[in-house]
Design a protein around this motif. Structure first.
Motif, PDB file in Angstrom:
ATOM      1  N   ASP A 190      18.658  18.714  -7.927  1.00 39.59           N
ATOM      2  CA  ASP A 190      17.666  19.410  -8.917  1.00 39.59           C
ATOM      3  C   ASP A 190      18.210  20.727  -8.767  1.00 39.59           C
ATOM      4  O   ASP A 190      18.624  21.272  -7.878  1.00 39.59           O
ATOM      5  CB  ASP A 190      16.329  19.048  -8.216  1.00 39.59           C
ATOM      6  CG  ASP A 190      15.251  19.434  -9.271  1.00 39.59           C
ATOM      7  OD1 ASP A 190      14.830  18.749 -10.099  1.00 39.59           O
ATOM      8  OD2 ASP A 190      14.836  20.734  -9.047  1.00 39.59           O
ATOM      9  N   LYS A 191      17.599  21.317  -9.997  1.00 40.24           N
ATOM     10  CA  LYS A 191      17.788  22.810  -9.968  1.00 40.24           C
ATOM     11  C   LYS A 191      17.077  23.696  -8.913  1.00 40.24           C
ATOM     12  O   LYS A 191      17.347  24.753  -8.739  1.00 40.24           O
ATOM     13  CB  LYS A 191      17.445  23.400 -11.280  1.00 40.24           C
ATOM     14  CG  LYS A 191      15.730  23.293 -11.367  1.00 40.24           C
ATOM     15  CD  LYS A 191      15.594  23.701 -13.164  1.00 40.24           C
ATOM     16  CE  LYS A 191      13.964  23.763 -13.196  1.00 40.24           C
ATOM     17  NZ  LYS A 191      13.311  22.155 -13.162  1.00 40.24           N
ATOM     18  N   PHE A 192      15.943  23.158  -8.379  1.00 38.97           N
ATOM     19  CA  PHE A 192      15.501  23.775  -7.117  1.00 38.97           C
ATOM     20  C   PHE A 192      16.056  23.364  -6.053  1.00 38.97           C
ATOM     21  O   PHE A 192      15.577  24.023  -4.761  1.00 38.97           O
ATOM     22  CB  PHE A 192      13.905  23.312  -7.137  1.00 38.97           C
ATOM     23  CG  PHE A 192      12.869  23.944  -8.078  1.00 38.97           C
ATOM     24  CD1 PHE A 192      13.365  24.811  -9.218  1.00 38.97           C
ATOM     25  CD2 PHE A 192      11.627  23.580  -8.134  1.00 38.97           C
ATOM     26  CE1 PHE A 192      12.586  25.282 -10.039  1.00 38.97           C
ATOM     27  CE2 PHE A 192      10.826  23.949  -9.158  1.00 38.97           C
ATOM     28  CZ  PHE A 192      11.259  25.065 -10.159  1.00 38.97           C
ATOM     29  N   ALA A 193      16.925  22.804  -5.827  1.00 40.00           N
ATOM     30  CA  ALA A 193      17.589  22.270  -4.571  1.00 40.00           C
ATOM     31  C   ALA A 193      17.956  23.459  -3.543  1.00 40.00           C
ATOM     32  O   ALA A 193      18.500  24.423  -4.084  1.00 40.00           O
ATOM     33  CB  ALA A 193      18.824  21.367  -4.649  1.00 40.00           C
ATOM     34  N   HIS A 194      17.720  23.152  -2.422  1.00 43.99           N
ATOM     35  CA  HIS A 194      17.997  24.342  -1.128  1.00 43.99           C
ATOM     36  C   HIS A 194      19.360  24.323  -1.214  1.00 43.99           C
ATOM     37  O   HIS A 194      19.888  25.434  -1.143  1.00 43.99           O
ATOM     38  CB  HIS A 194      17.451  23.693   0.316  1.00 43.99           C
ATOM     39  CG  HIS A 194      17.389  24.833   0.972  1.00 43.99           C
ATOM     40  ND1 HIS A 194      18.498  25.071   1.797  1.00 43.99           N
ATOM     41  CD2 HIS A 194      16.336  25.611   1.566  1.00 43.99           C
ATOM     42  CE1 HIS A 194      18.151  26.020   2.802  1.00 43.99           C
ATOM     43  NE2 HIS A 194      17.034  26.545   2.595  1.00 43.99           N
ATOM     44  N   VAL A 195      20.247  23.270  -1.338  1.00 47.30           N
ATOM     45  CA  VAL A 195      21.566  23.255  -1.088  1.00 47.30           C
ATOM     46  C   VAL A 195      22.196  24.466  -2.316  1.00 47.30           C
ATOM     47  O   VAL A 195      23.286  24.725  -2.093  1.00 47.30           O
ATOM     48  CB  VAL A 195      22.466  21.780  -1.261  1.00 47.30           C
ATOM     49  CG1 VAL A 195      22.080  21.403  -0.197  1.00 47.30           C
ATOM     50  CG2 VAL A 195      21.984  21.072  -2.513  1.00 47.30           C
TER      51      VAL A 195
ATOM     52  N   GLY B 141      23.583  30.268   0.381  1.00 49.48           N
ATOM     53  CA  GLY B 141      24.541  31.346   0.116  1.00 49.48           C
ATOM     54  C   GLY B 141      25.934  30.788  -0.483  1.00 49.48           C
ATOM     55  O   GLY B 141      27.113  31.492  -0.545  1.00 49.48           O
ATOM     56  N   GLY B 142      25.949  29.917  -1.695  1.00 44.24           N
ATOM     57  CA  GLY B 142      26.929  29.423  -2.321  1.00 44.24           C
ATOM     58  C   GLY B 142      27.808  28.629  -1.482  1.00 44.24           C
ATOM     59  O   GLY B 142      29.059  28.449  -1.771  1.00 44.24           O
ATOM     60  N   GLY B 143      27.421  28.220  -0.221  1.00 40.88           N
ATOM     61  CA  GLY B 143      28.114  27.317   0.683  1.00 40.88           C
ATOM     62  C   GLY B 143      28.715  26.116   0.011  1.00 40.88           C
ATOM     63  O   GLY B 143      29.984  25.672   0.549  1.00 40.88           O
ATOM     64  N   VAL B 144      28.063  25.384  -0.930  1.00 37.41           N
ATOM     65  CA  VAL B 144      28.943  24.386  -1.514  1.00 37.41           C
ATOM     66  C   VAL B 144      30.011  24.695  -2.047  1.00 37.41           C
ATOM     67  O   VAL B 144      31.188  23.925  -1.954  1.00 37.41           O
ATOM     68  CB  VAL B 144      27.750  24.025  -2.665  1.00 37.41           C
ATOM     69  CG1 VAL B 144      28.452  22.563  -3.710  1.00 37.41           C
ATOM     70  CG2 VAL B 144      26.431  23.480  -2.209  1.00 37.41           C
TER      71      VAL B 144
ATOM     72  N   CYS C 192      22.464  14.952  -3.978  1.00 39.62           N
ATOM     73  CA  CYS C 192      21.708  15.604  -2.865  1.00 39.62           C
ATOM     74  C   CYS C 192      20.136  15.525  -3.488  1.00 39.62           C
ATOM     75  O   CYS C 192      20.075  16.190  -4.470  1.00 39.62           O
ATOM     76  CB  CYS C 192      22.393  16.799  -2.287  1.00 39.62           C
ATOM     77  SG  CYS C 192      23.824  16.924  -1.795  1.00 39.62           S
ATOM     78  N   VAL C 193      19.377  15.053  -2.415  1.00 35.73           N
ATOM     79  CA  VAL C 193      17.895  15.195  -2.847  1.00 35.73           C
ATOM     80  C   VAL C 193      17.280  16.077  -1.421  1.00 35.73           C
ATOM     81  O   VAL C 193      18.005  15.932  -0.499  1.00 35.73           O
ATOM     82  CB  VAL C 193      17.079  14.030  -3.038  1.00 35.73           C
ATOM     83  CG1 VAL C 193      17.973  13.307  -4.247  1.00 35.73           C
ATOM     84  CG2 VAL C 193      17.016  13.027  -1.875  1.00 35.73           C
TER      85      VAL C 193
ATOM     86  N   ASP D 254      18.628  16.006   2.221  1.00 36.13           N
ATOM     87  CA  ASP D 254      18.401  17.289   2.836  1.00 36.13           C
ATOM     88  C   ASP D 254      16.773  17.205   3.327  1.00 36.13           C
ATOM     89  O   ASP D 254      15.814  17.328   2.504  1.00 36.13           O
ATOM     90  CB  ASP D 254      18.347  18.506   1.969  1.00 36.13           C
ATOM     91  CG  ASP D 254      17.840  19.891   2.609  1.00 36.13           C
ATOM     92  OD1 ASP D 254      17.302  19.888   3.681  1.00 36.13           O
ATOM     93  OD2 ASP D 254      17.570  21.049   1.897  1.00 36.13           O
ATOM     94  N   GLY D 255      16.638  16.874   4.601  1.00 34.87           N
ATOM     95  CA  GLY D 255      15.403  16.493   5.100  1.00 34.87           C
ATOM     96  C   GLY D 255      14.645  17.496   5.993  1.00 34.87           C
ATOM     97  O   GLY D 255      14.070  17.188   6.997  1.00 34.87           O
ATOM     98  N   ALA D 256      14.992  18.778   5.660  1.00 35.80           N
ATOM     99  CA  ALA D 256      14.678  19.941   6.407  1.00 35.80           C
ATOM    100  C   ALA D 256      13.051  19.639   6.929  1.00 35.80           C
ATOM    101  O   ALA D 256      12.625  20.064   8.054  1.00 35.80           O
ATOM    102  CB  ALA D 256      14.583  21.316   5.744  1.00 35.80           C
ATOM    103  N   ARG D 257      12.216  19.441   6.058  1.00 33.66           N
ATOM    104  CA  ARG D 257      10.888  19.274   6.244  1.00 33.66           C
ATOM    105  C   ARG D 257      10.528  17.571   5.986  1.00 33.66           C
ATOM    106  O   ARG D 257       9.206  17.234   5.544  1.00 33.66           O
ATOM    107  CB  ARG D 257       9.964  20.085   5.443  1.00 33.66           C
ATOM    108  CG  ARG D 257      10.164  21.480   5.524  1.00 33.66           C
ATOM    109  CD  ARG D 257       9.027  22.398   4.925  1.00 33.66           C
ATOM    110  NE  ARG D 257       9.226  23.857   5.218  1.00 33.66           N
ATOM    111  CZ  ARG D 257       9.869  24.767   4.618  1.00 33.66           C
ATOM    112  NH1 ARG D 257      10.598  24.395   3.623  1.00 33.66           N
ATOM    113  NH2 ARG D 257      10.043  25.984   5.220  1.00 33.66           N
TER     114      ARG D 257
END
Length: 342
Positions: free
Chosen positions: A80-85, A90-93, A135-136, A170-173
């Motif tokens: 999604d456009k809001f995704a943390h990744v 930092g452009g890590g992808v 990725c979600v 991405d289950g950070a929360r």
């Protein structure tokens, strides 16, 4: 009174957590000889009904490792456009994995299975990147702590299976979603290839995230973590905080959710607030009537009262409740907001 609501990462270990940390049995985790780290990894893997887990110093490194596990340079992931990744790593992808992101215009950070299906590049069309991963993020940060519909996640899993794509969470929360939706970690373990979870968001730990998946994935992840510089030595002092948090700090998240809902209700009652995102967990995101007051002015006014929040760009402001946000702080903050006028 000082009230810090910029994130749920601002917490400090309490007395019980500090005691657990200081009493931890430790070894050299680079050699996989730290007994407390090993215990934490086994506990989190069992928690999700998955085979293995690996301890990391940060959630960003955990996600970046998960992405690198499932992709090759030149390929593409869907998020999604809001995704943390995409927004906050930092452009890590692209830097770490040589992968691009196909962005989906979802709802509060959540996309549908049909949108995922439509975003897949034809695998035989070599002019476009090969799609290899979905990725979600649950809960969604930029979406205001929104929780995914689990049935939609199952439908996305079906799309992934049909098209040979890996599925990373991405289950950070995720802890917040489990409490808010009365879901089980085993449900998520059955659905995803890999899951990242954060111990310093919501659970009060000073450092740490874990990646969960198959033993084969974690063996490969160990090498990636080394390349990224994530190996730690006597990390058991940090892992002990995680073990304590899993035992004591998950069920209490409902208190953070309650306080966030109450804050959201007060903001929604203000005529100078144009929008408040639905509050499901511990994040409150709201927008101001820009012609009346802008986000910088509001931030400064609240800081003069000792209340800190954070801007998210595009006129959005965010408050995040957490375990160090006491009832007394909450009463004070609600009182200050209720008295605000412009």
């Amino acid at each position: 009174m000082e009230v810090n609501l910029i994130s749920d990462t601002v917490t400090r270990p309490g007395a019980g957590m500090l005691e657990a940390m200081m009493n931890a049995r430790v070894g050299d985790d680079v050699f996989k000889e730290d007994p407390t780290v090993n215990e934490l990894e086994n506990k989190v893997a069992d928690f999700f009904g998955m085979q293995a887990a690996l301890f990391f110093p940060s959630g960003t490194m955990t996600n970046q490792t998960g992405i690198k596990l499932h992709t090759q340079p030149g390929e593409q992931l869907i998020c999604d456009k809001f995704a943390h990744v995409y927004n906050y790593e930092g452009g890590g992808v692209s830097f770490n994995s040589g992968v691009s992101c196909k962005l989906v215009d979802g709802d509060r950070g959540m996309m549908t299975a049909e949108q995922v299906k439509a975003a897949i590049n034809p695998p035989d069309f070599y002019h476009s990147p090969l799609t290899s991963l979905v990725c979600v993020e649950n809960t969604t940060n930029k979406g205001g702590g929104a929780c995914w519909d689990f049935e939609e996640l199952k439908r996305i899993r079906t799309v992934c299976d049909t098209h040979g794509l890996a599925f990373h969470l991405d289950g950070a929360r995720l802890w917040n979603a489990l409490v808010a939706k009365a879901e089980t970690p085993e449900q998520y373990g059955e659905l995803f290839d890999t899951i990242s979870v954060c111990l310093s968001k919501g659970l009060g730990c000073p450092v740490g995230s874990l990646l969960v998946g198959t033993r084969k994935h974690m063996e490969k992840a160990l090498r990636i973590r080394k390349v990224l510089g994530g190996g730690m030595r006597q990390a058991g002092y940090l892992a002990a905080a995680g073990l304590y948090a899993l035992e004591h700090n998950i069920n209490r998240l409902k208190e953070d959710h309650r306080k966030a809902r109450e804050l959201g209700e007060i903001w929604a009652s203000k005529d100078f607030v144009s929008y408040v995102a639905p509050v499901e967990t511990n994040i409150v995101i709201f927008e101001l009537e820009s012609k009346v007051i802008d986000d910088t002015q509001m931030t400064e006014r609240l800081e003069k009262k000792g209340i800190r929040l954070i801007g998210m760009g595009q006129g959005k402001l965010r408050m995040v409740t957490h375990l160090d946000y006491t009832d007394q702080m909450h009463d004070y903050t609600c009182s200050v907001i209720q008295k605000l006028s412009v």
